[in-house]
Scaffold this motif. Sequence first.
Motif, short mmCIF file in Angstrom:
data_model
loop_
_atom_site.label_atom_id
_atom_site.label_comp_id
_atom_site.label_asym_id
_atom_site.label_seq_id
_atom_site.Cartn_x
_atom_site.Cartn_y
_atom_site.Cartn_z
N ASN A 172 -1.82 57.35 34.62
CA ASN A 172 -3.28 57.45 34.49
C ASN A 172 -3.94 57.77 35.83
O ASN A 172 -4.90 58.54 35.89
N SER A 207 -0.36 51.44 22.22
CA SER A 207 0.80 51.84 21.40
C SER A 207 1.92 52.38 22.28
O SER A 207 3.10 52.10 22.03
N LEU A 208 1.56 53.15 23.29
CA LEU A 208 2.56 53.67 24.23
C LEU A 208 3.23 52.51 24.96
O LEU A 208 4.46 52.49 25.11
N VAL A 222 3.97 61.75 28.21
CA VAL A 222 3.02 61.50 27.12
C VAL A 222 1.58 61.51 27.65
O VAL A 222 0.70 62.15 27.07
N ILE A 223 1.35 60.84 28.75
CA ILE A 223 0.00 60.77 29.31
C ILE A 223 -0.38 62.11 29.94
O ILE A 223 -1.52 62.58 29.78
N PHE A 253 -6.25 52.35 22.08
CA PHE A 253 -5.26 52.11 21.03
C PHE A 253 -3.98 52.89 21.30
O PHE A 253 -2.88 52.35 21.20
N SER A 254 -4.11 54.17 21.63
CA SER A 254 -2.91 54.97 21.87
C SER A 254 -2.19 54.53 23.16
O SER A 254 -0.97 54.56 23.23
N THR A 255 -2.95 54.09 24.16
CA THR A 255 -2.33 53.59 25.39
C THR A 255 -1.57 52.30 25.11
O THR A 255 -0.44 52.12 25.57
N ASN A 283 -1.68 64.51 27.55
CA ASN A 283 -2.87 63.98 26.85
C ASN A 283 -2.58 63.54 25.42
O ASN A 283 -3.42 63.65 24.55
N TRP A 284 -1.38 63.04 25.18
CA TRP A 284 -1.03 62.54 23.86
C TRP A 284 -1.46 61.09 23.68
O TRP A 284 -1.43 60.58 22.56
N ALA A 285 -1.80 60.42 24.76
CA ALA A 285 -2.25 59.03 24.68
C ALA A 285 -3.63 58.94 25.32
O ALA A 285 -3.76 58.79 26.53
N GLN A 286 -4.64 59.06 24.51
CA GLN A 286 -6.01 58.96 25.00
C GLN A 286 -6.69 57.81 24.27
O GLN A 286 -6.64 57.71 23.06
#
Length: 157
Positions: A63, A130-131, A116-117, A126-128, A120-123
């Motif tokens: 990040n 989940s990662l 993944v970050i 919630f997605s962070t 931009n697959w974890a934005q």
Amino acid sequence: MVRNLIVGIPVENIWQQEDLFKVAIIIIFIAFILPNKWIYQWKKWVIFFDAIGLAAFSIQGANWAVSIHAPLISVIIASTMTGAGGGMIRDVFVGRKPLIFHSEIYALWAALAGLVIGLNWAQGPFSTFSLLVGMVVLRILSVYYNWNLPRKIHGKY
């Protein structure tokens, strides 16, 4: 802290995290005064807590790299360095071979978080989260099932 030094963040910024230092000192003190038989029981949890640290620091490193608009490869390197770097320093201090130099899968999970970050697959939270959970699960599964990276033995993989 090591990553911050390498990327040029001023050293004095580390002291702005005084609450984290207080927590670390309290935990170190508790671990120091506990009887050895209790510490032995806690060793079973080391992989779990190490997996959380690997995931959290990898995500934080990725990040940070994204926040300065670094290219994808730099995001992956920052994620890997931040995630695996603390464990390396810990292992060196306790006199054992760092996990990153074993054949088991360790730094690969940190690099995956950077990928993944960086893509931009974890934005979003919630997605962070989940990662983070996914990385912890993968790390624990890789230890439990003894997953290893391929290695060359006598000219063969």
